[in-house]
Design a protein around this motif. Structure first.
Motif, short mmCIF file in Angstrom:
data_model
loop_
_atom_site.label_atom_id
_atom_site.label_comp_id
_atom_site.label_asym_id
_atom_site.label_seq_id
_atom_site.Cartn_x
_atom_site.Cartn_y
_atom_site.Cartn_z
N UNK A 8 0.79 -1.23 -0.14
CA UNK A 8 0.04 0.01 0.00
C UNK A 8 0.91 1.22 0.06
N UNK A 9 2.11 1.24 1.04
CA UNK A 9 2.68 2.22 0.85
C UNK A 9 3.54 2.64 -0.44
N UNK A 10 4.12 1.72 -1.16
CA UNK A 10 4.58 1.64 -2.32
C UNK A 10 3.93 2.03 -3.33
N UNK A 11 2.66 1.80 -3.57
CA UNK A 11 1.74 2.08 -4.31
C UNK A 11 1.55 3.60 -4.11
N UNK A 12 1.25 4.00 -2.82
CA UNK A 12 1.05 5.45 -2.76
C UNK A 12 2.13 6.26 -3.09
N UNK A 13 3.52 5.63 -3.02
CA UNK A 13 4.55 6.57 -3.25
C UNK A 13 4.80 6.46 -4.91
N UNK A 14 4.47 5.53 -5.43
CA UNK A 14 4.37 5.47 -7.00
C UNK A 14 3.43 6.48 -7.36
N UNK A 15 2.28 6.60 -6.94
CA UNK A 15 1.16 7.49 -7.39
C UNK A 15 1.50 9.05 -7.26
N UNK A 16 2.04 8.99 -6.17
CA UNK A 16 2.47 10.43 -5.50
C UNK A 16 3.67 11.06 -6.48
N UNK A 17 4.46 10.04 -6.67
CA UNK A 17 5.57 10.59 -7.71
C UNK A 17 5.03 10.86 -9.03
N UNK A 18 4.25 10.11 -9.54
CA UNK A 18 3.71 10.54 -10.61
C UNK A 18 2.99 11.60 -10.64
#
Ligand code: HEM
Length: 153
Positions: free
Chosen positions: A117-127
């Protein structure tokens, strides 16, 4: 259209494409990770890193399942600490004064899906922050080994 004009148009397009590629490369907007530029710079610098890290952490804290660990946690302090950690992982000039990943997560009993969940949130926020794909993937690649220290079941 005469053949010469078609050729002319094609070479003009090739010239434009080459100029755009050069511009993206020299301005650091390339989507490819560049080993010759420090990762933290490709991520937008310490303030940018802190901003997307903070947004990702706030999203995880609001998650119905993964949010359980954040009860009673002072988010501004956590965001500062994790921001500094990530900046350092990205070879930035930030000072991380917290504990290592195993110690700081030892009592949280975290599962793999919570890590995801954290990795996905980081991915989306970096996008959302406009971080180039190459830099985003390089950061996630550097964070991946911490999974075995953070996840305990
Ligand atoms: C790549 C994954 C992760 C990284 C790089 C990371 C990084 C950090 C860092 C640097 C700290 C601060 C430690 C300190 O200041 O001593 C921390 C604390 C914390 N992390 Fe993580 N973390 C990750 C995954 C997770 C996950 C998946 C969760 C929960 C879903 C989580 C929840 C927390 C909480 C609640 C704290 C505060 C613990 C406390 O103060 O008692 N972290 N993390």
């Amino acid at each position: 259209m005469p053949l010469r004009s078609v050729n002319h148009l094609l070479s003009l397009r090739a010239l434009l494409a080459a100029s755009l590629a050069t511009l993206l490369w020299t301005t650091g907007c390339s989507t490819t990770y560049r080993a010759d530029v420090p990762l933290y710079k490709q991520l937008g610098g310490p303030d940018h890193i802190r901003a997307f890290t903070g947004k990702a952490l706030s999203r995880v804290a609001a998650d119905p399942v993964a949010g359980r660990s954040f009860k009673g946690i002072k988010m501004p302090f956590l965001i500062d600490s994790v921001g500094n950690y990530i900046c350092k992982v990205a070879d930035g000039p930030c000072v991380y004064e917290g504990q290592d990943m195993q110690k700081s997560h030892a009592d949280l009993n975290l599962g793999g899906s919570e890590f995801d969940v954290l990795v996905q949130a980081l991915r989306e926020e970096m996008d959302a922050a406009g971080v180039p794909n190459g830099a985003k993937n390089e950061l996630l690649r550097r964070l991946a080994p911490s999974r075995s220290e953070i996840v305990t079941h």
